[in-house]
Write an enzyme that holds these catalytic residues in place. Structure first.
Site, PDB file in Angstrom:
ATOM      1  CB  ALA A 114      -0.945  -0.007   1.200  1.00  0.00           C
ATOM      2  CG  LEU A 116       1.613   3.108   4.300  1.00  0.00           C
ATOM      3  CD1 LEU A 116       0.642   2.929   5.465  1.00  0.00           C
ATOM      4  CD2 LEU A 116       2.016   4.578   4.193  1.00  0.00           C
ATOM      5  N   GLY A 117       5.718   0.818   2.763  1.00  0.00           N
ATOM      6  CA  GLY A 117       6.994   0.137   2.993  1.00  0.00           C
ATOM      7  C   GLY A 117       6.876  -1.165   3.766  1.00  0.00           C
ATOM      8  CG  ASP A 163      10.807   1.522  -0.086  1.00  0.00           C
ATOM      9  OD1 ASP A 163      11.050   2.636  -0.578  1.00  0.00           O
ATOM     10  OD2 ASP A 163       9.743   0.906  -0.287  1.00  0.00           O
TER      11      ASP A 163
HETATM   12  C1  MEV Z   1       8.456   1.715  -3.661  1.00  0.00           C
HETATM   13  O1  MEV Z   1       8.129   1.800  -2.278  1.00  0.00           O
HETATM   14  C2  MEV Z   1       9.370   2.844  -4.049  1.00  0.00           C
HETATM   15  C3  MEV Z   1       9.827   2.823  -5.495  1.00  0.00           C
HETATM   16  O2  MEV Z   1      10.610   4.005  -5.701  1.00  0.00           O
HETATM   17  C4  MEV Z   1      10.673   1.603  -5.797  1.00  0.00           C
HETATM   18  C5  MEV Z   1      12.040   1.643  -5.133  1.00  0.00           C
HETATM   19  O3  MEV Z   1      12.523   2.707  -4.743  1.00  0.00           O
HETATM   20  O4  MEV Z   1      12.640   0.564  -5.019  1.00  0.00           O
HETATM   21  C6  MEV Z   1       8.653   2.863  -6.459  1.00  0.00           C
END
Ligand code: MEV
Length: 327
Positions: A114, A116-117, A163
């Site tokens: 969603a 939020l990691g 992340d």
């Molecule tokens: C996903 O939470 C964040 C993205 O930038 C992918 C990544 O940084 O690995 C979409």
């Protein structure tokens, strides 16, 4: 038996563009994933009890090919299992115990897929719990690096360090390529809106990659996000919250142009803005999931509660603690 936890995050700025070397600023939030690892003779048994979806249990011998029988999208279950599987591989490697078996239990307050990691938090906590269970203690930086390798592999080589570094270190961080650092940030009045859905990070990242290859202006859009982030960093350092909000709005527009927003994310972003939020944008990979707004009044929360498509709304505090051992 060892239990470790790690926080989820919101992106103030820079998701997607960070995959192509632009800077990003994610902030850890006080919603955590908790992972318990118990050593057993061989194999891996994963029990995920609370992922804001039906929980699942799956037992397998080192491959993610067995599917639990649950009523959620295959791609999410597959990804969830792959992250845990690869995290355990990293722990085995770090502890030089290639055949170590584990029982792993995941309890997460972070909705899956969603924005939020959740996957980074589960991966970081799983590496910490499993290595400690094998008698090895890694630094948060090393856990972040190993968790990045997990995301890189599960996301087919298209992942940034943002992340996983944010979840391992906590607080606000700045990531640009391999350069990862923690930064000072004031307490920001984050309000989250959640549409109850999820996006497929791998597919969304691949979509942006295709656009960049096809259209020069898509590549320019990614670079423009980098420019927004650089201005955002200055606004953050000077605690100019109004400007932060304006730049978040800009960032959302550019992400939308890259095709990673959705009707419900746009509806929540506009509801927040109409309610007087300082700024609002989608957070994470997009496609569905969450938006983050800045508002120190209750107006955005009330407006989101009445927005069709918004299933949940809550305040999120910056979490200055990254990965930690739980008693
Ligand atoms: C996903 O939470 C964040 C993205 O930038 C992918 C990544 O940084 O690995 C979409």
């Amino acid at each position: 038996m060892v239990t470790a936890s790690a926080p989820g995050k919101v992106y103030l700025f820079g998701e997607h563009a960070v995959v192509y070397g632009e800077p990003a600023v994610p902030c850890a939030i006080e919603r955590r994933a908790q992972v318990t690892a118990s050593h057993r003779d061989s194999g891996l048994r994963v029990h995920a009890g609370d992922l804001t979806i039906d929980g699942f249990t799956v037992e397998y011998e080192g491959s993610a090919s067995e599917r639990p029988d649950v009523d959620i999208e295959d791609s999410l279950v597959e990804a969830g299992i792959s992250y845990v599987n690869e995290a355990i591989e990293q722990a085995r490697d770090a502890a030089d115990a290639p055949d170590a078996g584990f029982d792993v239990t995941v309890d997460s307050e972070i909705p899956l897929g969603a924005g939020l990691g959740s996957s980074a938090a589960v991966t970081v906590a799983a590496i910490d719990a499993a290595t400690r269970e094998l008698g090895v203690e890694l630094s948060p930086e090393e856990i972040a690096d190993r968790a990045y390798r997990v995301e890189h592999s599960v996301q087919d080589g298209q992942a940034s360090r943002a992340d996983t570094f944010c979840s391992a270190m906590g607080g606000a961080v700045r990531v640009e390529g391999d350069d990862c650092r923690t930064i000072e940030a004031p307490d920001l009045p984050f309000v989250i809106g959640y549409d109850g859905g999820a996006g497929d990070t791998g597919a969304l990242v691949a979509g942006v990659c295709d656009l960049r290859e096809e259209y020069e202006f898509a590549a320019d859009t990614v670079e423009a996000i980098g420019d927004v982030v650089r201005r955002g960093e200055a606004a953050l350092a000077a605690e100019r919250v109004d400007e932060l909000g304006q730049l978040m709005n800009f960032n959302h527009g550019l992400l939308s142009a890259l095709g990673v927003s959705s009707r419900s994310l746009d509806a929540m972003v506009w509801a927040a803005r109409d309610a007087g939020a300082t700024g609002a944008k989608l957070t994470g990979a997009g496609g569905g999931g969450c938006i983050v707004a800045l508002d120190d009044t209750p107006e955005t929360t009330s407006a989101l509660n009445y927005t069709p498509g918004c299933e949940d709304t809550f305040r999120a505090e910056l979490d200055t603690v990254g990965v930690r051992l739980e008693e």
